[in-house]
Write an enzyme that holds these catalytic residues in place. Structure first.
Site, PDB file in Angstrom:
ATOM      1  CE  LYS A 132      -8.602  -2.378   4.303  1.00 25.09           C
ATOM      2  NZ  LYS A 132      -8.837  -3.491   3.413  1.00 25.09           N
ATOM      3  CG  ASP A 139      -3.429   3.947   3.897  1.00 22.68           C
ATOM      4  OD1 ASP A 139      -4.476   3.725   4.534  1.00 22.68           O
ATOM      5  OD2 ASP A 139      -3.131   3.352   2.837  1.00 22.68           O
ATOM      6  CD1 TRP A 185      -2.036  -2.350   1.593  1.00 22.93           C
ATOM      7  CD2 TRP A 185      -2.860  -1.348  -0.229  1.00 22.93           C
ATOM      8  NE1 TRP A 185      -2.945  -3.208   1.006  1.00 22.93           N
ATOM      9  CE2 TRP A 185      -3.459  -2.626  -0.102  1.00 22.93           C
ATOM     10  CE3 TRP A 185      -3.217  -0.541  -1.312  1.00 22.93           C
ATOM     11  CZ2 TRP A 185      -4.405  -3.101  -1.028  1.00 22.93           C
ATOM     12  CZ3 TRP A 185      -4.151  -1.018  -2.229  1.00 22.93           C
ATOM     13  CH2 TRP A 185      -4.733  -2.274  -2.083  1.00 22.93           C
TER      14      TRP A 185
HETATM   15  N1  PMP Z   1      -4.519   1.339   1.883  1.00 22.73           N
HETATM   16  C1  PMP Z   1      -4.607   0.223   2.627  1.00 22.73           C
HETATM   17  C2  PMP Z   1      -3.778   0.108   3.861  1.00 22.73           C
HETATM   18  C3  PMP Z   1      -5.451  -0.814   2.223  1.00 22.73           C
HETATM   19  O1  PMP Z   1      -5.530  -1.929   2.943  1.00 22.73           O
HETATM   20  C4  PMP Z   1      -6.226  -0.662   1.046  1.00 22.73           C
HETATM   21  C5  PMP Z   1      -7.184  -1.713   0.558  1.00 22.73           C
HETATM   22  N2  PMP Z   1      -7.149  -2.915   1.112  1.00 22.73           N
HETATM   23  C6  PMP Z   1      -6.082   0.518   0.304  1.00 22.73           C
HETATM   24  C7  PMP Z   1      -5.226   1.500   0.760  1.00 22.73           C
HETATM   25  C8  PMP Z   1      -6.860   0.732  -0.959  1.00 22.73           C
HETATM   26  O2  PMP Z   1      -8.172   0.909  -0.670  1.00 22.73           O
HETATM   27  P1  PMP Z   1      -9.324   0.937  -1.785  1.00 22.73           P
HETATM   28  O3  PMP Z   1      -9.273  -0.348  -2.498  1.00 22.73           O
HETATM   29  O4  PMP Z   1     -10.549   1.130  -0.972  1.00 22.73           O
HETATM   30  O5  PMP Z   1      -9.067   2.090  -2.673  1.00 22.73           O
END
Ligand code: PMP
Length: 364
Positions: free
Chosen positions: A199, A175, A103
């Site tokens: 989550k 994040d 991420w």
């Molecule tokens: N950041 C983190 C830490 C994540 O776990 C996720 C998705 N699992 C995202 C960003 C991306 O999120 P999204 O798919 O909702 O755009």
């Protein structure tokens, strides 16, 4: 009795039964209006009250100071990977990022479309199984901000210092998609915190942004309106139609959290769940292995594997048969992963641990 799986999904993830039941009960007639919350104007009195309650409850749960705006937007975590530079560069051209996993990496790639990114520290050398020593992070004093991902959902790496993160003299952006509301944080030490909802907050399609007011007012000229923090803050995050259903469900989750005793109580619960599961892994004599450095192991996402892909597959199949669901690891890393967010009970984790022990004995 409705059948409910013991659901270890990384996200969209399990929501508390109490929340889903209340949503079900109110689906057709919300607070005596004769219509569901999804079917009414976001600017009407009834939904505005829902929005205000959600904001107030969240402010209380995370002790968010008055000089921070709370925004419920759309576009998820990935949307924020663009929104962060577009809002927080504030005329600057540089930002620093710590890279602790998939991420963080995606955030860096997106930010590079808008600015010069320097990686302040990276754990790529050891396949993202640890948090690089903070003393060695190289943060430029003229970076517009420092971005971190405090819980890497795929690699299962969590920064252990969310309540007292390091101060490099530039705004800290985090994040927190996969661990927000699972542990105490000191919001005042961050310039901006964001989290996709799916989550620990509610359904997907909703993203929470908490941003310090003094960072507002200088969006990139090309920043799309719907992710423009300043514009959204000015318009009570209703410059565009918000995800009303998502906000409503998030509000129910916040009330549920308050009834559980708030974030500090949740943190205790999460520490106990994580200890039970990692304890079972560590006591297995390497039958189960978790690659993450002990001090940096995530309380929310527990990646582990057995000795071979074939054993992993057999484990998964047996787990599914017992109603222990969605334990497959992310395709990027393989193996298994148990996500044990706030809504996962200790009994759910105990059921997994019992199965792990029985499976190991069968293969001894
Ligand atoms: N950041 C983190 C830490 C994540 O776990 C996720 C998705 N699992 C995202 C960003 C991306 O999120 P999204 O798919 O909702 O755009």
């Amino acid at each position: 009795m409705v059948h409910r799986a013991i659901n270890f999904s990384a996200g969209p993830a399990a929501l508390p039964d109490e929340v889903l039941k209340q949503a079900q009960a109110e689906l057709l007639d919300f607070r005596g209006t004769g219509m569901g919350v999804m079917e009414m104007s976001h600017r009407g009195e009834v939904f505005m009250a829902v929005a205000a309650e959600a904001e107030n409850d969240l402010r209380e749960l995370l002790a968010i100071p008055a000089n921070y705006k709370i925004l419920f937007l759309q576009g998820g975590g990935i949307g924020e990977f663009a929104a962060v530079p577009l809002n927080l560069l504030r005329g600057g051209a540089k930002a620093d990022y710590v890279n602790t996993g998939t991420w963080s990496t995606k955030g860096i790639t997106e930010a590079r479309k808008y600015c010069e990114v320097r990686v302040a520290a990276s754990a790529e050398d050891r396949h993202f199984t640890y948090v690089p020593d903070v003393a060695a992070w190289q943060v430029r004093s003229d970076a517009a901000y420092l971005h971190i991902c405090t819980n890497e959902t795929i690699h299962g790496v969590e920064m252990p210092f969310t309540a007292a993160p390091p101060d490099f003299g530039v705004p800290l952006v985090s994040d927190m998609s996969s661990h927000i509301l699972s542990r105490t944080i000191d919001v005042s030490r961050y310039g901006c915190i964001y989290a996709g909802a799916q989550k620990n907050i509610g359904p997907s399609g909703l993203v929470l942004v908490i941003v310090r007011e003094d960072l507002l007012g200088k969006p990139h000229p090309h920043c799309p309106s719907f992710i423009d923090y300043s514009l959204q803050a000015k318009n009570g995050w209703m410059f565009n139609t918000p995800n009303t259903w998502g906000v409503y469900l998030a509000g129910l989750v916040f009330k549920w959290l308050k009834a559980q005793g708030g974030v500090a109580a949740m943190e205790k619960h999460n520490i106990a769940k994580a200890a039970l599961l990692y304890g079972a892994i560590d006591a297995s004599g390497s039958f189960y292995q978790c690659p993450v450095a002990r001090a940096d192991r995530s309380r929310m996402n527990v990646p582990f594997r057995l000795g071979s892909d074939a054993l992993d597959a057999e484990f998964l199949q047996g787990a599914e048969a017992l109603g222990l669901s969605q334990l497959r690891g992310h395709r990027a890393v393989g193996g298994l992963r148990a996500s044990i967010y706030n809504a996962m009970s200790i009994d759910g984790v105990a059921a997994l641990v019992n199965y792990m022990q029985a499976f190991r004995q069968r293969h001894a």
